[in-house]
Design an enzyme around this catalytic site. Structure first.
Site, short mmCIF file in Angstrom:
data_model
loop_
_atom_site.label_atom_id
_atom_site.label_comp_id
_atom_site.label_asym_id
_atom_site.label_seq_id
_atom_site.Cartn_x
_atom_site.Cartn_y
_atom_site.Cartn_z
N GLY A 239 0.76 -1.24 0.00
CA GLY A 239 0.00 0.00 0.00
C GLY A 239 0.79 1.29 0.00
N PRO A 276 4.72 -5.11 -0.82
CA PRO A 276 4.72 -3.92 -1.67
C PRO A 276 4.49 -4.27 -3.14
CG PRO A 276 6.97 -4.57 -1.20
CD PRO A 276 6.09 -5.49 -0.41
N GLY A 277 3.70 -3.48 -3.81
CA GLY A 277 3.49 -3.66 -5.25
C GLY A 277 3.89 -2.38 -5.97
N ARG A 278 3.01 -1.39 -5.87
CA ARG A 278 3.20 -0.12 -6.56
C ARG A 278 4.56 0.51 -6.27
NH1 ARG A 278 -1.23 2.84 -8.03
NH2 ARG A 278 -2.44 1.68 -6.51
N ARG A 314 -5.89 3.18 -15.68
CA ARG A 314 -5.93 3.93 -14.42
C ARG A 314 -6.55 5.33 -14.55
NH1 ARG A 314 -2.17 5.34 -11.73
NH2 ARG A 314 -3.03 4.87 -9.70
N TYR A 318 -9.74 5.40 -12.18
CA TYR A 318 -9.58 6.10 -10.89
C TYR A 318 -9.33 7.59 -11.06
CZ TYR A 318 -7.65 1.38 -9.74
OH TYR A 318 -7.39 0.04 -9.60
N CYS A 344 -13.32 3.56 -28.55
CA CYS A 344 -14.61 4.22 -28.75
C CYS A 344 -15.36 4.36 -27.43
CB CYS A 344 -15.42 3.48 -29.80
SG CYS A 344 -14.56 3.53 -31.37
N TYR A 372 0.13 -1.69 -12.11
CA TYR A 372 -1.28 -1.60 -12.49
C TYR A 372 -1.45 -0.97 -13.86
CZ TYR A 372 -1.39 -2.67 -7.57
OH TYR A 372 -1.15 -3.26 -6.36
C1 LIG Z 1 -2.90 -5.14 -4.06
C2 LIG Z 1 -2.38 -5.75 -2.83
C3 LIG Z 1 -1.10 -5.43 -2.38
C4 LIG Z 1 -0.20 -4.42 -3.05
O1 LIG Z 1 -0.64 -3.13 -2.91
P1 LIG Z 1 0.28 -1.91 -3.40
O2 LIG Z 1 -0.53 -0.72 -3.12
O3 LIG Z 1 0.54 -2.10 -4.84
O4 LIG Z 1 1.53 -1.96 -2.58
C5 LIG Z 1 -0.63 -6.09 -1.26
N1 LIG Z 1 -1.39 -7.00 -0.61
C6 LIG Z 1 -2.63 -7.32 -1.03
C7 LIG Z 1 -3.41 -8.34 -0.28
C8 LIG Z 1 -3.17 -6.71 -2.14
O5 LIG Z 1 -4.40 -7.02 -2.54
#
Ligand SMILES: *Cc1c(COP(=O)(O)O)cnc(C)c1O
Length: 419
Positions: A239, A276-278, A314, A318, A344, A372
């Site tokens: 997150g 962590p992802g984003r 995105r 969003y 379209c 994403y």
């Molecule tokens: C999407 C998600 C993440 C990653 O979130 P980021 O905002 O990209 O860091 C981590 N854990 C779970 C369970 C998620 O669904």
């Protein structure tokens, strides 16, 4: 921060001219920097070095096998939310003992596959799922390690579509019911309780929601201990936000400084799991697109490019902001325009009311598109999924080929009555 920089007036990824890649392979395409991805991972990992921890990259942010492999090579694990992501993570060589599995709708087949693979733990999102996992584990004779995903009811102060830890969200087990659910889990014979999980949302730009949520989870862990339930893993989810425009999210180091002391030296000898992802992938990737046409409608200018909402959803989904910059800076006058795709739909835009200097055929870079971006793309309007490219130093590598039209229709069948 990242390795997309102008040299003279030309945008480079590390030491490769982006215009050169576009010339070679055509547009649009996603472009990732190996150096940025690696630095982001190391930086994040080192921030938590004071305590035992595993960095499990959130696969849904960018599931390309090469990206997963890069993080796995750095010692990372994976946070998955589907059987498809399990398949990818294993293909990429992520060790099963570093895979954690969340998601509110795990199917029997997905649960079975994860058990056979021997993942680290299931992050269980409901009592019914808990019972289901216990049943399947019993049937195939493999004990399931589980954490309960607890919904701590904390406002992450982010976009409502990417907030997950509020009572009104579908995720996790309400924190008031968590103790009871753990007691239920204790009575089940085929699951082993190993952790607590929470993930309260994405693109967080403040530390306090992380701290507040973790405090609630740790209080629960303390209470579980009194009941004789000993937790090994505290999974704090992902997150952490990034800078798209002018956000100033805390650095991983600052996050670590706030949460590590809550665990270290407090007789809480947990292993921390982070998802962590984003923050790892977001600013390590861009979308490269070419200007097809420009036009005016009344006073409004439109720059029409060859990437659309099917490639990067995105902005449409969003109202997300992505900085859009020219790949080659030109001495021409800036004007204000909506930068839109060929789809379209009126909702098909990459940026609105942008100051931009560009002409037909010019290349534009849509920044911060490494998370994403590709993972949320689709074939809408029968547009092939675009190529993905990774630069390392002076070289670039195609890590996913562009689809062709045959790829799009390959699974379709015409029933005999139409033949
Ligand atoms: C999407 C998600 C993440 C990653 O979130 P980021 O905002 O990209 O860091 C981590 N854990 C779970 C369970 C998620 O669904």
């Amino acid at each position: 921060m990242h390795d997309f920089n102008y040299k003279d007036k030309e945008l480079y990824c590390e030491d490769v001219s982006i215009a050169k890649i576009a010339e070679d392979i055509g547009t649009p395409f996603y472009l990732y920097s190996q150096k940025t991805l690696t630095n982001h991972f190391k930086n994040f990992d080192e921030a938590f070095s004071a305590i035992p921890h595993i960095v499990c990259f959130a696969v849904k942010a960018n599931p390309n096998i090469s990206v997963l492999k890069l993080f796995a090579n750095e010692g990372g694990g994976a946070d998955i939310v589907s059987g498809g992501e399990l398949f990818r993570a294993l293909k990429a060589g992520v060790p099963a003992e570093k895979i954690v599995y969340a998601g509110v709708g795990k199917t029997n087949n997905e649960i079975r596959a994860a058990l056979y693979a021997g993942i680290l733990m299931f992050n269980v999102e409901s009592s019914e799922e808990l019972i289901r996992i216990d049943e399947i584990s019993g049937r195939i004779g493999i004990k399931a390690r589980i954490a309960l995903r607890v919904n701590p009811d904390i406002d992450p102060k982010t976009h409502p579509y990417i907030s997950t830890g509020l009572k009104k969200n579908k995720f996790g087990i309400p924190i008031e019911e968590a103790l009871e659910s753990y007691q239920t889990a204790m009575r089940l014979t085929n699951v082993e309780i190993v952790g607590i999980h929470k993930h309260i949302g994405s693109q967080l730009t403040e530390i306090s929601p992380f701290v507040d949520a973790l405090k609630r989870i740790l209080r629960l862990a303390d209470n579980l201990k009194k009941e004789g339930i000993n937790i090994k893993y505290i999974d704090v989810g992902g997150g952490l936000g990034i800078t798209y425009k002018d956000e100033e999210p805390p650095a991983p180091k600052e996050l670590a400084k706030a949460i590590v002391p809550l665990i270290k030296g407090k007789k809480r000898d947990y292993t921390l799991i982070l998802e962590p992802g984003r923050v790892l992938a977001g600013n390590a990737g861009i979308l490269v697109t070419r200007v097809l046409y420009q036009k005016k409608s009344g006073r409004k200018n439109f720059v029409i490019v060859d990437a659309g909402m099917n490639d990067l959803i995105r902005p449409s989904l969003y109202s997300a902001y992505h900085n859009i910059i020219p790949v080659r800076k030109k001495p021409i006058k800036k004007f204000k325009a909506d930068i839109v795709g060929p789809i379209c739909e009126s909702g098909d835009f990459l940026g609105k009311n942008r100051e931009i200097a560009c002409e037909q055929e010019d290349l534009l870079a849509v920044m911060s598109a490494g998370a994403y971006g590709s993972s949320m793309s689709s074939n809408y309007n029968s547009r092939p999924l675009i190529a993905e490219v990774m630069v390392k130093g002076r070289d670039y590598h195609i890590i996913r080929k562009r689809q062709d039209y045959e790829d799009i229709i390959i699974k379709e069948e015409v029933p005999s009555f139409l033949r």
